[in-house]
Structure formats: C-alpha cells, structure tokens
Design an enzyme around this catalytic site. Structure first.
Site, short mmCIF file in Angstrom:
data_model
loop_
_atom_site.label_atom_id
_atom_site.label_comp_id
_atom_site.label_asym_id
_atom_site.label_seq_id
_atom_site.Cartn_x
_atom_site.Cartn_y
_atom_site.Cartn_z
N GLY A 1 0.79 -1.23 0.00
CA GLY A 1 0.00 0.00 0.00
C GLY A 1 0.82 1.27 0.00
O GLY A 1 2.06 1.27 0.07
N ASP B 1 0.07 8.14 16.01
CA ASP B 1 -0.34 9.46 15.54
C ASP B 1 0.94 10.15 15.10
O ASP B 1 1.74 10.57 15.94
CB ASP B 1 -1.04 10.25 16.65
CG ASP B 1 -1.56 11.61 16.19
OD1 ASP B 1 -0.97 12.18 15.25
OD2 ASP B 1 -2.55 12.10 16.76
N HIS B 2 1.17 10.25 13.78
CA HIS B 2 2.48 10.70 13.32
C HIS B 2 2.81 12.12 13.75
O HIS B 2 3.98 12.50 13.80
CB HIS B 2 2.60 10.55 11.80
CG HIS B 2 1.74 11.50 11.01
ND1 HIS B 2 0.46 11.20 10.63
CD2 HIS B 2 2.00 12.74 10.53
CE1 HIS B 2 -0.05 12.21 9.95
NE2 HIS B 2 0.87 13.17 9.87
N HIS C 1 -4.88 14.55 15.68
CA HIS C 1 -3.72 15.43 15.66
C HIS C 1 -3.92 16.70 16.48
O HIS C 1 -3.08 17.06 17.32
CB HIS C 1 -3.36 15.81 14.22
CG HIS C 1 -3.19 14.66 13.30
ND1 HIS C 1 -2.60 13.48 13.68
CD2 HIS C 1 -3.52 14.50 11.99
CE1 HIS C 1 -2.57 12.64 12.66
NE2 HIS C 1 -3.13 13.23 11.63
#
Length: 502
Positions: free
Chosen positions: A19, A181-182, A244
């Site tokens: 992906g 959660d980047h 975020h």
C-alpha cells in the site's frame, strides 16, 4: 560504531506492505534507522499482502520507494536482503500459520529472540480480525515481546472505537498496543514539553493570568487527491481534529508530570481531555465552523471544488475545513480560548502554534496610529521547524514608539539536514517499548466523546456548511469566531505581514 545497547532486534511484519503508506513512509523510515545504526543486522521485515509477489519483486518495490526519496543509498543491497514477502489472506487461518513458520525462520536466521512488531497499515475494518488471529494461531506466543501498531482511524465514533478496542484487547494488552499518531513523532511537537518545562521564562507565565489565547493552525494546499472515498466518510473533523489537533492541545495544556515517564505524561494528558468543556449540541454553531472548498487558484494553478473531485458525492456535505474554540475548565486555563483550524486547499502548507500573551496593564509606548503588538511565542512544526519569540523594541527614530521584532531559532539549519521523519522516530520508539508518543485508549475515548457531539450537531444540520475559495485561509465565518472574543487569526506565513494570510 555505535553501542548495541539501544539497537533492538525484531521482526517487523507490515500488513498492507503493497500500500501507499508503506511505500511513502515505512520503508524509508526503516532504511533511515538502518543508516543511522539504530538497528543493525539483527532485524527482518516481512511484507504481507494479497498480491502474489516474490521476495525479489517486494525488494524491487522497496528499492523504488527509497530511490524516490532524497535519501542517500548507502548499503542498499545489504538493507534489502532483510526484506521478505508473504502472500496473505486476512480471513484464512492457514495464512497465519504459514506466516508464523516464516517468522520462526527469521528468528533463527537473524538471531532474533522472538521479538515481533505487527504493523497494521491497511483498512481498519480488518484490525480486530488480524489481532484475534495472531493470538489464536500462536504468532504472539514467543519468548520475546509482541507489539501491535495501529494506524488511524481508530473507529469512526465512540461506540465503534469501544468495539474495536474490545476486539484488540482480547489478543493484546494495552501496553502492547501502539496507536500511532504521526504528529506526535514530529520534532517540534515533541519539543512542546521541553519549551514549557525546561525554561524558567515560560512555565511561570503558562496560565490564564498571562496568556490571552492560543492558536493552532494546520493548513494544506492539497485537496483530497485520490482519497475522496475515504474523506467522504471522515471529513476534516475526524481526519485531523479528533487526533492530531487535540493531541497538540493536550501537550500545550497539560500540567508538569511528576516524572518524564510514559505513565505520568499520559496521566496528565488525559486530565486535559477530561477538562475539555462539554458543548451542548445546540451551541456547537457558536464554537465551531465547518467549511468546504470551492474552485479557486492555489499557487498559481486553477483547482476544482471538493464536490468535483473523484469519488466525491456531487451534493456532499463533508467538511474540508474546521475551525473552533475550545475551553479547558481547570484552574490553570479557565477563560483562555484555544483556537484551532485545519483545512485543505488553503493558501499555504503550514502547521504552527501561536501563543499570544496578555497585554501589559498600561502601555507607556502607545502610538495613536497603531497599538503595540502583543508578545507571541510561535512554534513552527511544518514545513519549517523552529521557534520564534516576538517582542517589542524601540523604533529607530526619535519618537518613543515601538515595533515588533522576532528572535528565531530554525531547527532545520542546525545540522544542514532535515530532522528525523516522524515515522522513523515512532517505529524506533516502538522497538524500544517506549509508548510515550503513542495514543492511549483513554485519550482516544475522551477525544471521541468530545468530537461526537460536534459531528452529531452537523449531521442534524444545527450548524451551516460554509464554503471557501481554494487558495484562501478558510471561510470568513472562522474570522468571526475569533472576532466575537476581540481576537483575530495571526498570519502563519509572515507574522509581520497580515496581508499574506488573508
């Protein structure tokens, strides 16, 4: 040669290895860890997907991913030799048994003591099934540790999140679950705690006596691109605010932890979520604005409206912009608005935090032509990284007037290289077992309970869907949201030139 003390040994299993996320982020991040010697020869990556690929085809894909980045390509062949592919059917138990045999072989070949990371980079409807099968087919039954990494979205509302968490917790404990959660891996987001708790000039002022308001902006120039089908079921509220934006709010508002441990930091963040003011559904229109982009010009290019994008309903009511004001009802923050805005097809790409300090009681340097500018602390998260402190200084003429000056630290220029990618940092934290910068279930639960009220109000048409021209900074209603409190959005491009952000 670096010490091997913090160079963990593990097999990383990537579900969804064919992906987009794996190609754009994961392969490159693991390669950066390899180049920086944070991992050495004792690791393996097993890509899992439906396509009938060979190891060679998988490694070619990884190679192209790395070549498409700006990364140097040292020791690339050695790195690629650690990658293996396994064709997989999520619903077929025999696929898990075959995968388990492959992982055991990897453990023996690379002298890995049974440590395994299962990274779910695929459709969330399969999260619970995969977690259950990993346990039932014995893939988590090793002498080492097993950790499950989950990408957002974690559910689409509170009931679905509770159900998903229940499924996953049947196979993994909370300490084994790493909800990624980047944003929490970004350098300057992690610096929020340091700025607050390591500087005597800020912490005593970090409260409602000295701070007027806090503004958080996360704007994008891109539209939904090829994510129209996903975005129709998400929108900006669930795609950005629920995770975020609220995570950034929690870091800005949390109390100093007793110790810098995962448990203590999480505990203080959860208190912030608990203190978020609950808003009645009928009052949402006074606290939040939703908007949808129409056609316009972005960076000199004419772009279509959201409703004309691929896989988008021509009559869509999905928001591509959200602005809101939050209140944290505790002793430190009572009365201080936290303004947040996020949107697509806006004038520029920028994520910034602007802390506006309160005016001094009496302005001795008042200029009848213009008011003295408030003091600001700006935390630049992306695309630039750094800190700006805006102060007032005497103008270089004979009159006692002031002008704003900026003291700026640019983090990107320190080593003349970019700081570590967020995913690189978070993958490494997971390998070390450090869950500080991952989202705990309690944070997920409270954030969904807050967002669900907003979502329900919009579903019931209790607040209008506004529009904004692509290439602007959002609908005019978002300006009114602040104007009613006597505030305005600070520009995020050039803080001394208001016109650039209007």
């Amino acid at each position: 040669m670096k010490s091997t003390e913090n160079r963990p040994k593990a097999v990383i299993v990537i579900f969804g290895a064919t992906g987009d996320l794996a190609k754009r982020k994961l392969f490159i991040s693991i390669y950066r860890l390899f180049l920086s010697q944070k991992i050495d020869e004792d690791f393996a990556v097993v890509g899992v997907g439906r396509r009938p690929w060979s190891n060679h085809e998988f490694r070619e894909t990884v190679m192209k991913s790395i070549q498409s980045s700006d990364q140097s390509q040292n020791d690339i062949n050695s790195f690629l030799s650690h990658f293996y592919y396994h064709q997989f059917d999520v619903l077929e138990p025999s696929s898990y048994l075959e995968l388990g045999t492959l992982l055991t072989n990897m453990d023996e070949h690379y002298s890995i003591p049974g440590n395994r990371i299962f990274y779910l980079a695929m459709a969330p409807e399969f999260f619970g099934t995969i977690a259950k099968q990993l346990k039932e087919q014995g893939l988590t039954n090793t002498n080492g540790w097993s950790r499950l990494v989950i990408e957002k979205p974690f559910g689409h509302d509170l009931p679905s999140a509770i159900e998903l968490n229940k499924e996953i917790r049947e196979a993994f404990t909370e300490n084994q679950i790493y909800r990624i959660d980047h944003y929490l891996g970004k350098e300057m987001v992690q610096n929020i705690e340091v700025i607050r708790f390591a500087n005597a000039m800020f912490e005593p002022l970090w409260n409602n006596r000295f701070i007027s308001n806090i503004q958080i902006t996360s704007s994008e120039v891109l539209g939904v691109e090829d994510r129209g089908r996903y975005y129709e079921n998400s929108g900006a509220l669930k795609d950005m605010l629920q995770n975020h934006m609220l995570q950034i709010v929690s870091l800005l508002a949390m109390e100093p932890p007793i110790k810098l441990t995962t448990e203590e930091i999480r505990s203080e963040k959860v208190k912030v979520f608990k203190a978020l003011r609950k808003i009645d559904e009928n009052e949402i229109k006074n606290y939040f604005v939703r908007g949808q982009y129409v056609e316009g010009t972005v960076q000199g290019n004419q772009v279509p409206s959201y409703r004309d994008e691929d896989n988008v309903d021509p009559n869509s009511q999905t928001e591509t912009f959200v602005a809101g004001k939050l209140f944290i009802d505790n002793f430190r923050w009572a009365g201080v608005p936290f303004y947040i805005r996020t949107g697509k097809r806006m004038a520029l790409k920028s994520t910034k935090i602007i802390v506006q300090f309160s005016d001094i009681p009496m302005n001795l340097y008042y200029n009848t032509k213009e008011q003295m500018t408030p003091n600001l602390l700006i935390i630049h998260i992306q695309p630039d990284e750094g800190i700006t402190l805006q102060l007032n200084a005497k103008r270089s003429d004979a009159e006692s007037y002031t002008k704003p000056i900026q003291l700026t630290f640019n983090n990107n220029c320190v080593d003349c290289i970019n700081t570590p990618e967020a995913y690189e940092r978070l993958i490494y934290d997971c390998m070390l077992g450090d869950g500080t910068n991952f989202t705990h279930w309690d944070e997920v639960k409270y954030s969904w309970s807050f967002v669900d009220v907003i979502s329900q109000a919009w579903t019931n048409n209790l607040a209008p869907l506004t529009t904004y021209e692509s290439g602007s900074m959002g609908p005019k209603e978002s300006d009114s949201l602040l104007a009613t409190d006597g505030h305005n959005w600070w520009p995020v491009s050039d803080l001394l030139n208001d016109n650039k952000d209007r």
